[in-house]
Design an enzyme around this catalytic site. Structure first.
Site, mmCIF file in Angstrom:
data_model
loop_
_atom_site.group_PDB
_atom_site.id
_atom_site.type_symbol
_atom_site.label_atom_id
_atom_site.label_comp_id
_atom_site.label_asym_id
_atom_site.label_seq_id
_atom_site.Cartn_x
_atom_site.Cartn_y
_atom_site.Cartn_z
ATOM 1 N N LYS A 46 5.773 -60.939 -35.491
ATOM 2 C CA LYS A 46 5.689 -60.067 -34.318
ATOM 3 C C LYS A 46 5.799 -58.573 -34.626
ATOM 4 O O LYS A 46 6.245 -57.775 -33.808
ATOM 5 C CB LYS A 46 6.738 -60.436 -33.247
ATOM 6 C CG LYS A 46 6.866 -61.911 -32.905
ATOM 7 C CD LYS A 46 5.608 -62.713 -32.903
ATOM 8 C CE LYS A 46 4.630 -62.428 -31.819
ATOM 9 N NZ LYS A 46 3.386 -63.241 -32.004
ATOM 10 N N HIS A 101 4.230 -64.116 -44.203
ATOM 11 C CA HIS A 101 5.579 -63.730 -43.742
ATOM 12 C C HIS A 101 6.607 -63.980 -44.848
ATOM 13 O O HIS A 101 7.808 -63.945 -44.591
ATOM 14 C CB HIS A 101 6.003 -64.568 -42.529
ATOM 15 C CG HIS A 101 5.276 -64.266 -41.249
ATOM 16 N ND1 HIS A 101 4.900 -63.005 -40.862
ATOM 17 C CD2 HIS A 101 4.882 -65.095 -40.240
ATOM 18 C CE1 HIS A 101 4.294 -63.077 -39.683
ATOM 19 N NE2 HIS A 101 4.264 -64.319 -39.295
ATOM 20 N N SER A 131 9.108 -59.510 -28.301
ATOM 21 C CA SER A 131 7.788 -60.098 -28.534
ATOM 22 C C SER A 131 7.941 -61.551 -29.003
ATOM 23 O O SER A 131 7.219 -62.453 -28.545
ATOM 24 C CB SER A 131 7.046 -59.267 -29.587
ATOM 25 O OG SER A 131 5.804 -59.841 -29.880
HETATM 26 S S1 PPS Z 1 2.551 -62.988 -35.542
HETATM 27 O O1 PPS Z 1 2.742 -64.201 -34.678
HETATM 28 O O2 PPS Z 1 3.689 -62.780 -36.427
HETATM 29 O O3 PPS Z 1 1.292 -63.022 -36.277
HETATM 30 O O4 PPS Z 1 2.524 -61.773 -34.481
HETATM 31 P P1 PPS Z 1 2.092 -60.284 -34.836
HETATM 32 O O5 PPS Z 1 0.609 -60.216 -34.886
HETATM 33 O O6 PPS Z 1 2.848 -59.793 -36.011
HETATM 34 O O7 PPS Z 1 2.635 -59.469 -33.584
HETATM 35 C C1 PPS Z 1 2.115 -59.602 -32.293
HETATM 36 C C2 PPS Z 1 2.465 -58.317 -31.550
HETATM 37 O O8 PPS Z 1 1.557 -57.272 -31.963
HETATM 38 C C3 PPS Z 1 0.915 -56.765 -30.814
HETATM 39 N N1 PPS Z 1 -0.447 -56.286 -31.129
HETATM 40 C C4 PPS Z 1 -0.836 -55.015 -30.947
HETATM 41 N N2 PPS Z 1 -0.169 -53.928 -30.509
HETATM 42 C C5 PPS Z 1 -0.872 -52.774 -30.401
HETATM 43 N N3 PPS Z 1 -2.183 -52.647 -30.705
HETATM 44 C C6 PPS Z 1 -2.894 -53.705 -31.150
HETATM 45 N N4 PPS Z 1 -4.193 -53.569 -31.441
HETATM 46 C C7 PPS Z 1 -2.205 -54.971 -31.294
HETATM 47 N N5 PPS Z 1 -2.577 -56.211 -31.701
HETATM 48 C C8 PPS Z 1 -1.486 -57.006 -31.585
HETATM 49 C C9 PPS Z 1 0.901 -57.949 -29.854
HETATM 50 O O9 PPS Z 1 0.597 -57.560 -28.539
HETATM 51 C C10 PPS Z 1 2.320 -58.460 -30.048
HETATM 52 O O10 PPS Z 1 3.298 -57.578 -29.494
HETATM 53 P P2 PPS Z 1 3.853 -57.681 -27.979
HETATM 54 O O11 PPS Z 1 4.992 -56.709 -27.914
HETATM 55 O O12 PPS Z 1 4.302 -59.093 -27.758
HETATM 56 O O13 PPS Z 1 2.733 -57.271 -27.083
#
Ligand code: PPS
Length: 292
Positions: A46, A101, A131
């Site tokens: 996340k 990870h 998240s």
């Molecule tokens: S995972 O399951 O570990 O692969 O998740 P991960 O991709 O690391 O994290 C998901 C969060 O990243 C946000 N996200 C983004 N934020 C801003 N801009 C872009 N382009 C973007 N893409 C993914 C996603 O919305 C999750 O955060 P939250 O706070 O839940 O919205």
């Protein structure tokens, strides 16, 4: 308070997801053969993984940038430890891009010759927590904890998939000299995506034209990714995701923790994490309006 074995298993002190990773497979990763051209994106869950997977794919694949190839991110930047599609990583053409990870001490030892590249993305842990909490409802194979306070205690104790956030970030940071590594934060990507894309290109030795950089930045924005099934995990089947309970790309902001955590919860969080976080040289941003 041990996590339920239905949802996680411990391997060398780190929690993995059963069903998609096995001890036999994880045992092979220490000697996983590394090529100098490999790029590993490493994150705690996340923290901006899919976002950076998308950016790496856009930087490396012209067909992704210009929309001529419709390949999803699991094929472009597959997970090292969760080889969900049973891909043959050994015969993949270079440059190979991987997401992971893994904690620093379980990374393939070939990464320590400092030739292959590691991109580490960190995010402020209160937003990670919130998240993660929401994602646990959407991800079918995750333990769904209804009560946020209980989930927070599990997170603070590292009794979740990928274990303790502090150990992950601290571990990679304090061993940074063992790797050829670039650290980025989710918040700096949010504040100035173009600069981060340029930083990445520079680190990866990729020379893109201004127009190409513009295309990467444009297609890596939250709204573009949300609308692009190749880049938002909408392609994952119902045995992995229950999208009636939320989206993978949920809010994509900095400071959303304020809408979830009570003052008491935030203070408790600080009391557990503060000492070790103060020693971390990575500067975290807790609010999008904060001056850097
Ligand atoms: S995972 O399951 O570990 O692969 O998740 P991960 O991709 O690391 O994290 C998901 C969060 O990243 C946000 N996200 C983004 N934020 C801003 N801009 C872009 N382009 C973007 N893409 C993914 C996603 O919305 C999750 O955060 P939250 O706070 O839940 O919205």
């Amino acid at each position: 308070m041990q996590p339920d074995e239905k949802y996680v298993f411990s391997y060398k002190g780190f929690y993995f997801q059963p069903g998609v990773a096995s001890v036999e497979y994880l045992d092979t990763l220490e000697d996983f053969e590394i090529r100098d051209s490999d790029v590993f994106l490493v994150t705690y869950p996340k923290s901006g993984t899919i976002w950076t997977q998308n950016i790496l794919s856009l930087i490396y694949h012209e067909g992704h940038r210009d929309g001529t190839e419709k390949v999803d991110l699991l094929d472009r930047v597959p997970w090292l430890e969760y080889n969900i599609r049973n891909m043959d990583y050994i015969s993949r053409p270079s440059p190979r891009l991987f997401a992971s990870h893994l904690p620093y001490y379980l990374a393939p030892k070939g990464l320590r010759n400092r030739r292959a590249k590691v991109v580490y993305v960190a995010r402020n842990p209160k937003d990670v927590l919130v998240s993660y909490y929401h994602f646990s409802k959407v991800a079918v194979k995750f333990e769904e904890v209804e009560d946020f306070g209980i989930f927070m205690e599990k997170f603070l104790a590292g009794k979740v998939l990928a274990s303790l956030w502090l150990d992950h970030v601290e571990g990679w940071y304090s061993h940074r000299d063992d790797f050829n590594i670039l650290f980025l934060t989710y918040e700096e990507m949010k504040k100035d995506l173009r600069s981060c894309v340029l930083k990445l290109c520079n680190f990866l030795g990729k020379r893109l034209t201004e127009k190409e950089v513009d295309a990467v930045v444009d297609q890596a924005t939250f709204n573009k990714m949300k609308a692009d099934p190749r880049a938002n995990y909408d392609f994952l089947p119902p045995e992995f995701m229950d999208y009636s309970k939320g989206r993978f790309l949920r809010k994509g902001t900095v400071g959303d923790w304020k809408s979830m955590m009570t003052v008491a919860q935030s203070e408790r969080f600080d009391s557990i994490f503060k000492d070790r976080m103060e020693k971390l040289p990575i500067k975290f941003c807790w609010d999008i309006h904060e001056e850097s």
